[in-house]
Design an enzyme around this catalytic site. Structure first.
Site, PDB file in Angstrom:
ATOM      1  N   HIS A  10      -1.922 -19.671  37.904  1.00  0.00           N
ATOM      2  CA  HIS A  10      -1.639 -19.101  39.398  1.00  0.00           C
ATOM      3  C   HIS A  10      -1.197 -17.920  39.422  1.00  0.00           C
ATOM      4  CE1 HIS A  10      -1.239 -23.700  38.862  1.00  0.00           C
ATOM      5  NE2 HIS A  10      -2.031 -23.570  40.014  1.00  0.00           N
ATOM      6  N   ARG A  49      -4.819 -16.810  45.197  1.00  0.00           N
ATOM      7  CA  ARG A  49      -4.596 -17.886  46.440  1.00  0.00           C
ATOM      8  C   ARG A  49      -3.767 -16.877  47.589  1.00  0.00           C
ATOM      9  NH1 ARG A  49      -4.327 -23.703  45.324  1.00  0.00           N
ATOM     10  NH2 ARG A  49      -5.414 -23.897  43.323  1.00  0.00           N
ATOM     11  N   ARG A  93      16.005 -16.696  44.711  1.00  0.00           N
ATOM     12  CA  ARG A  93      15.160 -17.024  45.928  1.00  0.00           C
ATOM     13  C   ARG A  93      15.791 -16.612  47.337  1.00  0.00           C
ATOM     14  NH1 ARG A  93      13.009 -20.028  49.695  1.00  0.00           N
ATOM     15  NH2 ARG A  93      14.298 -21.648  50.707  1.00  0.00           N
ATOM     16  N   MET A 185      13.710 -26.321  51.557  1.00  0.00           N
ATOM     17  CA  MET A 185      12.825 -27.410  50.793  1.00  0.00           C
ATOM     18  C   MET A 185      12.492 -26.893  49.491  1.00  0.00           C
ATOM     19  SD  MET A 185      10.234 -27.929  53.861  1.00  0.00           S
ATOM     20  CE  MET A 185       9.490 -29.515  53.120  1.00  0.00           C
ATOM     21  N   ASP A 209      17.627 -21.770  61.631  1.00  0.00           N
ATOM     22  CA  ASP A 209      17.803 -22.707  62.575  1.00  0.00           C
ATOM     23  C   ASP A 209      19.070 -23.243  62.549  1.00  0.00           C
ATOM     24  OD1 ASP A 209      14.855 -22.543  63.055  1.00  0.00           O
ATOM     25  OD2 ASP A 209      14.669 -23.248  60.879  1.00  0.00           O
TER      26      ASP A 209
HETATM   27  N1  HPA Z   1      14.199 -27.894  57.478  1.00  0.00           N
HETATM   28  C1  HPA Z   1      13.775 -27.475  56.300  1.00  0.00           C
HETATM   29  N2  HPA Z   1      13.489 -26.287  55.820  1.00  0.00           N
HETATM   30  C2  HPA Z   1      13.835 -25.176  56.595  1.00  0.00           C
HETATM   31  C3  HPA Z   1      14.445 -25.551  58.036  1.00  0.00           C
HETATM   32  C4  HPA Z   1      14.466 -26.851  58.319  1.00  0.00           C
HETATM   33  O1  HPA Z   1      15.067 -27.072  59.399  1.00  0.00           O
HETATM   34  N3  HPA Z   1      14.545 -24.298  58.371  1.00  0.00           N
HETATM   35  C5  HPA Z   1      14.287 -23.227  57.669  1.00  0.00           C
HETATM   36  N4  HPA Z   1      13.750 -23.704  56.462  1.00  0.00           N
END
Ligand code: HPA
Length: 237
Positions: A10, A49, A93, A185, A209
């Site tokens: 990759h 990719r 990261r 994530m 967020d």
């Molecule tokens: N959820 C998961 N991952 C994220 C979010 C979220 O609200 N905001 C930025 N990365």
């Protein structure tokens, strides 16, 4: 051993083209932006990719920056190849996260000391009990020092690395009860790969967020907080 596996499936780089410290981010175009705006003499080593990777220098230090995509399976592939095939020693990261605690504000940085997850990624190792993926303490200490010196707002704590972005169970907020202040994530997969390879990793997130108050960063908030995060990551690289 690792040399023979380069280029890897990759990543198109030849052995030696990637620095010992790599900044990784989900968006490959962000990796390109970082290389073009923060590094000197950056050279692209991979476009497979469209997941760009570059190596350049920052204040004379050789640093690479690589896209990793979204979610643990994707960051798992890129960081596995970096650690095990290219002999990378440190991966930092830089990403975004959602706050599930009301005391984190948009634009704050959050350093993930540990990473909880609902992912099965660690099952390959058959741990006899639950494994707690954690950041490298030295990288974390350096990040705290640089953030303090610059007066950047930050917190350190546990993160939740979810497998699901559109969480219809609506249960991710429950992690807040256990002091887990943000959700993203990837970190758990990154920390497991680092532990398995005997290498170092840290996730630095900017809160994009605020899920408790349903607030979302504006373009300007994203830009300025991104610059703070870059400064910390490059100084500790
Ligand atoms: N959820 C998961 N991952 C994220 C979010 C979220 O609200 N905001 C930025 N990365």
């Amino acid at each position: 051993m690792s040399k023979e596996q380069c280029p890897s499936p990759h990543i198109a780089a030849r052995y030696g083209e990637i620095a010992k410290t790599v900044l990784v981010c989900g968006d490959p175009l962000r990796a390109k932006f970082i290389a073009e705006n923060f590094l000197e003499n950056a050279v692209c080593y991979s476009e497979i990719r469209g997941m760009y990777g570059f190596t350049g220098t920052y204040k004379g230090k050789r640093v690479s920056v690589q896209g990793h995509g979204m979610g643990i399976p994707s960051i798992g592939i890129y960081t596995y190849e970096l650690f095990n095939f290219y002999d990378v020693e440190r991966i930092i990261r830089i990403g975004t996260a959602g706050a599930i605690s009301s005391d984190l504000n948009l634009g704050d940085m959050y350093f993930a000391m540990g990473a909880c997850t609902d992912s099965n990624y660690g099952h390959q190792y058959g741990f006899p009990a639950q494994f707690a993926p954690v950041a490298d303490y030295g990288l974390l200490e350096d990040a705290v020092r640089v953030a303090r010196e610059n007066g950047f707002p930050f917190q350190v704590g546990n993160i939740y690395s979810a497998d699901v972005f559109y969480d219809e169970s609506d249960r991710q907020m429950e992690w807040g009860r256990f002091g887990v202040k943000a959700v993203e994530m990837e970190s758990s997969g990154l920390y497991i790969n680092a532990a398995a390879a005997g290498k170092k990793a840290l996730t630095i997130c900017t809160i994009s967020d605020q899920l408790v108050r349903r607030e979302y960063a504006t373009a300007e908030q994203r830009r300025s907080s991104f610059t703070n995060m870059m400064k910390v990551a490059l100084e500790i690289a």
